[in-house]
Scaffold this active site. Structure first.
Site, PDB file in Angstrom:
ATOM      1  CG  PHE A  20       3.596   8.934  -3.404  1.00 35.43           C
ATOM      2  CD1 PHE A  20       4.529   9.953  -3.365  1.00 35.43           C
ATOM      3  CD2 PHE A  20       3.905   7.739  -2.777  1.00 35.43           C
ATOM      4  CE1 PHE A  20       5.750   9.789  -2.719  1.00 35.43           C
ATOM      5  CE2 PHE A  20       5.118   7.565  -2.123  1.00 35.43           C
ATOM      6  CZ  PHE A  20       6.050   8.594  -2.092  1.00 35.43           C
ATOM      7  NE  ARG A  40      -7.345  -1.871 -11.133  1.00 35.05           N
ATOM      8  CZ  ARG A  40      -7.204  -3.194 -11.147  1.00 35.05           C
ATOM      9  NH1 ARG A  40      -7.493  -3.883 -12.232  1.00 35.05           N
ATOM     10  NH2 ARG A  40      -6.766  -3.823 -10.066  1.00 35.05           N
ATOM     11  N   GLY A 142       6.886   8.735   4.340  1.00 35.69           N
ATOM     12  CA  GLY A 142       7.454   9.995   4.807  1.00 35.69           C
ATOM     13  C   GLY A 142       6.540  11.163   4.479  1.00 35.69           C
ATOM     14  CE  LYS A 197       0.516   9.696   6.457  1.00 33.46           C
ATOM     15  NZ  LYS A 197      -0.038  10.454   5.330  1.00 33.46           N
ATOM     16  CG  ASN A 262      -6.004  10.836   5.120  1.00 31.27           C
ATOM     17  OD1 ASN A 262      -6.901  10.017   5.202  1.00 31.27           O
ATOM     18  ND2 ASN A 262      -4.887  10.594   4.459  1.00 31.27           N
TER      19      ASN A 262
END
Length: 345
Positions: A20, A40, A142, A197, A262
């Site tokens: 992201f 890194r 979002g 969520k 997830n």
């Protein structure tokens, strides 16, 4: 330059070279801004310099020439007008503590991280306010699957901040033909929605592995929305925020898509993997696991009714048989269909 972006090119730092963070950095770079993407991994930085690609997290996605990988945190942030923080929640405070003394006085900080800090139960925006009290603070949350954003599928997100000028600047900076940014002043609600969520995405993935039907999916997502908004409002959020992109929008996509980390963790556990095996198969941080533990404890402390959280906690952390718990996930008290409609309805 895209006609929706700020007229004057801005100096932008994005801290964290995951999927992201890279997608947001590339949108800003494509809109004409100068972007440094701090990470890194020297190997990852070399990959971007030589191949214009972050092949570890966004393979096949070309990165704009305005985006420069950076291994030195000082070089990344010292001239930045806007600093987006996209590191996992467990590393968030440490990175921010290092970055803040290096910032220009006018620099704004925006969190891209969906999570809650262990022990303190602080959201990322609260850490930013604590560490950088003299800087404008915002969060982005979002239904943002990075690979779909990278593929230019039409997507939308929310920027939340107490500062309306900051909201407007971020909207202009990141909006383009396929990615739209909407504003919301409820920074706490937007951020809680993004963190909570993730728990229900794990529940949904687990249920899918067990053969969830469409009726079940609809019921699960709807009751998840009721449960997470009930919890968030007790902590001071605006319930209306949960009807927007950061709430129901993000919940739908993470409970439905195999691109969601997830969801995949839950699915692999439903197939019989241990938690450790599931996380290893996903290969990226699944914030929902840590969030589950913290929300379960906080809900118990505040006596907030959260049967889905309790059931998932029993499966993951108490080794209860999945099918035994799954059958009881929605068998608690008969509750009001829609939360916050008022007494007597």
């Amino acid at each position: 330059m895209n006609n929706t972006s700020l007229e004057t090119p801005q100096a932008i730092a994005v801290l964290g070279g995951g999927s992201f963070g890279t997608a947001i950095a590339n949108i800003a770079a494509s809109n004409g801004h100068r972007v440094k993407l701090w990470m890194r991994s020297e190997k990852q930085a070399d990959d971007i310099l030589k191949n214009r690609e972050n092949s570890r997290y966004l393979p096949g996605y070309h990165l704009h020439d305005n985006l420069t990988p950076e291994l030195d945190l000082t070089e990344a942030v010292q001239d930045a007008d806007f600093v987006f923080v996209a590191v996992p929640s467990k590393a968030f405070r440490a990175v921010v503590e290092q970055a803040v003394p290096l910032l220009q006085p006018h620099a704004a900080l925006i969190s891209l991280t969906k999570g809650i800090e262990p022990v303190s139960f602080k959201l990322m925006s609260q850490i930013l306010h604590e560490q950088a009290p003299n800087h404008d603070i915002g969060v982005i949350s979002g239904p943002n699957l990075a690979k779909e954003i990278a593929d230019h599928h039409i997507s939308a997100t929310v920027v939340a901040s107490y500062s309306q000028p900051l909201r407007q600047k971020v909207q202009q900076m990141l909006s383009n033909q396929t990615f739209r940014v909407y504003g919301n002043p409820d920074i706490y609600g937007v951020e809680l929605a993004g963190a909570l969520k993730n728990i229900y995405a794990i529940v949904s993935g687990l249920a899918a592995a067990l053969g969830m039907a469409e009726n079940t999916r609809a019921a699960l997502i709807t009751r998840a929305l009721a449960e997470m908004s009930r919890f968030a409002v007790r902590l001071g959020a605006n319930p209306m925020t949960f009807l927007g992109l950061a709430g129901v929008g993000d919940l739908i996509v993470t409970c439905s898509s195999k691109l969601s980390r997830n969801y995949r963790v839950g699915y692999y556990i439903g197939e019989g993997d241990s938690l450790k095996q599931a996380i290893k198969r996903v290969g990226e941080t699944a914030e929902g696991i840590n969030t589950l533990r913290m929300v379960h404890d906080k809900a118990a402390e505040m006596q907030i009714y959260m049967p889905l959280v309790s059931g998932l906690y029993a499966i993951i952390f108490e080794d209860k048989p999945i099918r035994d718990v799954a059958g009881n996930l929605m068998s608690g008290d008969l509750a009001q269909d829609v939360e916050f409609m008022g007494a007597g309805i």
